[in-house]
Design a protein around this motif. Sequence first.
Motif, PDB file in Angstrom:
ATOM      1  N   ALA A  66      -2.972  15.531   7.670  1.00 35.02           N
ATOM      2  CA  ALA A  66      -3.619  16.304   6.606  1.00 35.02           C
ATOM      3  C   ALA A  66      -3.256  15.750   5.230  1.00 35.02           C
ATOM      4  O   ALA A  66      -4.115  15.640   4.349  1.00 35.02           O
ATOM      5  N   GLU A  67      -1.995  15.392   5.039  1.00 32.28           N
ATOM      6  CA  GLU A  67      -1.555  14.816   3.762  1.00 32.28           C
ATOM      7  C   GLU A  67      -2.235  13.482   3.487  1.00 32.28           C
ATOM      8  O   GLU A  67      -2.560  13.151   2.348  1.00 32.28           O
ATOM      9  N   MET A  68      -2.457  12.701   4.547  1.00 28.41           N
ATOM     10  CA  MET A  68      -3.030  11.365   4.411  1.00 28.41           C
ATOM     11  C   MET A  68      -4.551  11.390   4.269  1.00 28.41           C
ATOM     12  O   MET A  68      -5.153  10.428   3.807  1.00 28.41           O
ATOM     13  N   ALA A  69      -5.180  12.468   4.672  1.00 26.03           N
ATOM     14  CA  ALA A  69      -6.647  12.546   4.683  1.00 26.03           C
ATOM     15  C   ALA A  69      -7.228  12.462   3.271  1.00 26.03           C
ATOM     16  O   ALA A  69      -6.644  12.968   2.319  1.00 26.03           O
ATOM     17  N   ARG A  70      -8.399  11.822   3.175  1.00 25.31           N
ATOM     18  CA  ARG A  70      -9.135  11.771   1.910  1.00 25.31           C
ATOM     19  C   ARG A  70      -9.725  13.141   1.635  1.00 25.31           C
ATOM     20  O   ARG A  70      -9.871  13.959   2.519  1.00 25.31           O
ATOM     21  N   GLU A 126       7.992  10.501  -0.638  1.00 24.05           N
ATOM     22  CA  GLU A 126       8.093   9.038  -0.745  1.00 24.05           C
ATOM     23  C   GLU A 126       7.557   8.363   0.517  1.00 24.05           C
ATOM     24  O   GLU A 126       6.902   7.327   0.446  1.00 24.05           O
ATOM     25  N   PHE A 127       7.836   8.954   1.673  1.00 20.77           N
ATOM     26  CA  PHE A 127       7.326   8.417   2.929  1.00 20.77           C
ATOM     27  C   PHE A 127       5.797   8.471   2.942  1.00 20.77           C
ATOM     28  O   PHE A 127       5.139   7.503   3.324  1.00 20.77           O
ATOM     29  N   ILE A 128       5.239   9.589   2.506  1.00 19.35           N
ATOM     30  CA  ILE A 128       3.777   9.739   2.469  1.00 19.35           C
ATOM     31  C   ILE A 128       3.163   8.718   1.515  1.00 19.35           C
ATOM     32  O   ILE A 128       2.163   8.075   1.846  1.00 19.35           O
ATOM     33  N   ALA A 129       3.767   8.531   0.343  1.00 20.02           N
ATOM     34  CA  ALA A 129       3.252   7.555  -0.625  1.00 20.02           C
ATOM     35  C   ALA A 129       3.287   6.148  -0.039  1.00 20.02           C
ATOM     36  O   ALA A 129       2.332   5.376  -0.180  1.00 20.02           O
ATOM     37  N   LEU A 131       3.252   5.312   3.153  1.00 17.85           N
ATOM     38  CA  LEU A 131       2.265   5.242   4.227  1.00 17.85           C
ATOM     39  C   LEU A 131       0.859   5.098   3.658  1.00 17.85           C
ATOM     40  O   LEU A 131       0.059   4.298   4.162  1.00 17.85           O
ATOM     41  N   ARG A 132       0.551   5.829   2.602  1.00 15.62           N
ATOM     42  CA  ARG A 132      -0.761   5.687   1.949  1.00 15.62           C
ATOM     43  C   ARG A 132      -0.964   4.252   1.467  1.00 15.62           C
ATOM     44  O   ARG A 132      -2.047   3.684   1.623  1.00 15.62           O
ATOM     45  N   ARG A 133       0.074   3.675   0.866  1.00 15.22           N
ATOM     46  CA  ARG A 133      -0.004   2.292   0.384  1.00 15.22           C
ATOM     47  C   ARG A 133      -0.299   1.343   1.551  1.00 15.22           C
ATOM     48  O   ARG A 133      -1.162   0.475   1.452  1.00 15.22           O
ATOM     49  N   ARG A 134       0.397   1.534   2.654  1.00 16.49           N
ATOM     50  CA  ARG A 134       0.205   0.656   3.813  1.00 16.49           C
ATOM     51  C   ARG A 134      -1.197   0.804   4.402  1.00 16.49           C
ATOM     52  O   ARG A 134      -1.817  -0.174   4.812  1.00 16.49           O
ATOM     53  N   VAL A 135      -1.697   2.037   4.446  1.00 12.43           N
ATOM     54  CA  VAL A 135      -3.050   2.280   4.958  1.00 12.43           C
ATOM     55  C   VAL A 135      -4.065   1.564   4.074  1.00 12.43           C
ATOM     56  O   VAL A 135      -4.979   0.901   4.569  1.00 12.43           O
ATOM     57  N   GLU A 136      -3.916   1.704   2.760  1.00 11.19           N
ATOM     58  CA  GLU A 136      -4.837   1.039   1.829  1.00 11.19           C
ATOM     59  C   GLU A 136      -4.792  -0.477   1.993  1.00 11.19           C
ATOM     60  O   GLU A 136      -5.826  -1.128   2.010  1.00 11.19           O
ATOM     61  N   GLU A 137      -3.606  -1.035   2.129  1.00 12.02           N
ATOM     62  CA  GLU A 137      -3.475  -2.485   2.338  1.00 12.02           C
ATOM     63  C   GLU A 137      -4.137  -2.899   3.650  1.00 12.02           C
ATOM     64  O   GLU A 137      -4.823  -3.897   3.727  1.00 12.02           O
ATOM     65  N   GLY A 138      -3.914  -2.116   4.703  1.00  6.97           N
ATOM     66  CA  GLY A 138      -4.491  -2.409   6.005  1.00  6.97           C
ATOM     67  C   GLY A 138      -6.001  -2.362   6.005  1.00  6.97           C
ATOM     68  O   GLY A 138      -6.661  -3.159   6.665  1.00  6.97           O
ATOM     69  N   MET A 139      -6.582  -1.453   5.231  1.00 10.41           N
ATOM     70  CA  MET A 139      -8.031  -1.342   5.157  1.00 10.41           C
ATOM     71  C   MET A 139      -8.609  -2.584   4.494  1.00 10.41           C
ATOM     72  O   MET A 139      -9.659  -3.069   4.879  1.00 10.41           O
ATOM     73  N   GLY A 140      -7.917  -3.103   3.502  1.00 10.37           N
ATOM     74  CA  GLY A 140      -8.379  -4.329   2.857  1.00 10.37           C
ATOM     75  C   GLY A 140      -8.364  -5.502   3.812  1.00 10.37           C
ATOM     76  O   GLY A 140      -9.270  -6.329   3.810  1.00 10.37           O
ATOM     77  N   GLU A 141      -7.357  -5.547   4.680  1.00 14.00           N
ATOM     78  CA  GLU A 141      -7.264  -6.632   5.666  1.00 14.00           C
ATOM     79  C   GLU A 141      -8.395  -6.543   6.674  1.00 14.00           C
ATOM     80  O   GLU A 141      -8.926  -7.551   7.112  1.00 14.00           O
ATOM     81  N   ILE A 142      -8.780  -5.329   7.045  1.00  8.80           N
ATOM     82  CA  ILE A 142      -9.850  -5.153   8.033  1.00  8.80           C
ATOM     83  C   ILE A 142     -11.182  -5.625   7.456  1.00  8.80           C
ATOM     84  O   ILE A 142     -11.969  -6.267   8.138  1.00  8.80           O
TER      85      ILE A 142
END
Length: 144
Positions: A66-70, A126-129, A131-142
């Motif tokens: 839920a925290e990670m959801a757009r 901090e963990f959520i932030a 994780l959000r950064r990693r998700v954003e980076e991963g989406m760019g790689e895809i």
Amino acid sequence: MMHDDEWIAVSHANCEHVAGPFYHGTRADLSVGDLLTAGFTSNYDERVVMNHVYFTAMAKGAGLAAEMARGAGRPRVYVVAPTGAFEDDPNVTNKKFRGNPTRSYRSALPLKVMGELDSWEPYDEEFIAELRRRVEEGMGEIIN
């Protein structure tokens, strides 16, 4: 606590051995009786249409989802009931740890909203932030 030799893979054929309650985290405003269905965009990437609906038996994990959801809504964790067969979420099962320690599942069939949790154990901001950064980076790689 389940030992390695006790883990049984969850598949469409044997999912009845998995006990709930089950949870789904999102920012969507839902009501009891609503159905969560596949075929809509991902909570994390609007370019992806989901073939499954994901859920977990861990309220804290649904809270993280839920925290990670757009979206503009507040993070929400719903108690859900699968309407049919489901399986282990292959995105997490056996990736870093044997089995499905996050107790995460997916179904091509709807989940019925049974209620909403008022609170859950939160993750550190901090963990959520991170994780959000990693998700954003991963989406760019895809995409690239």
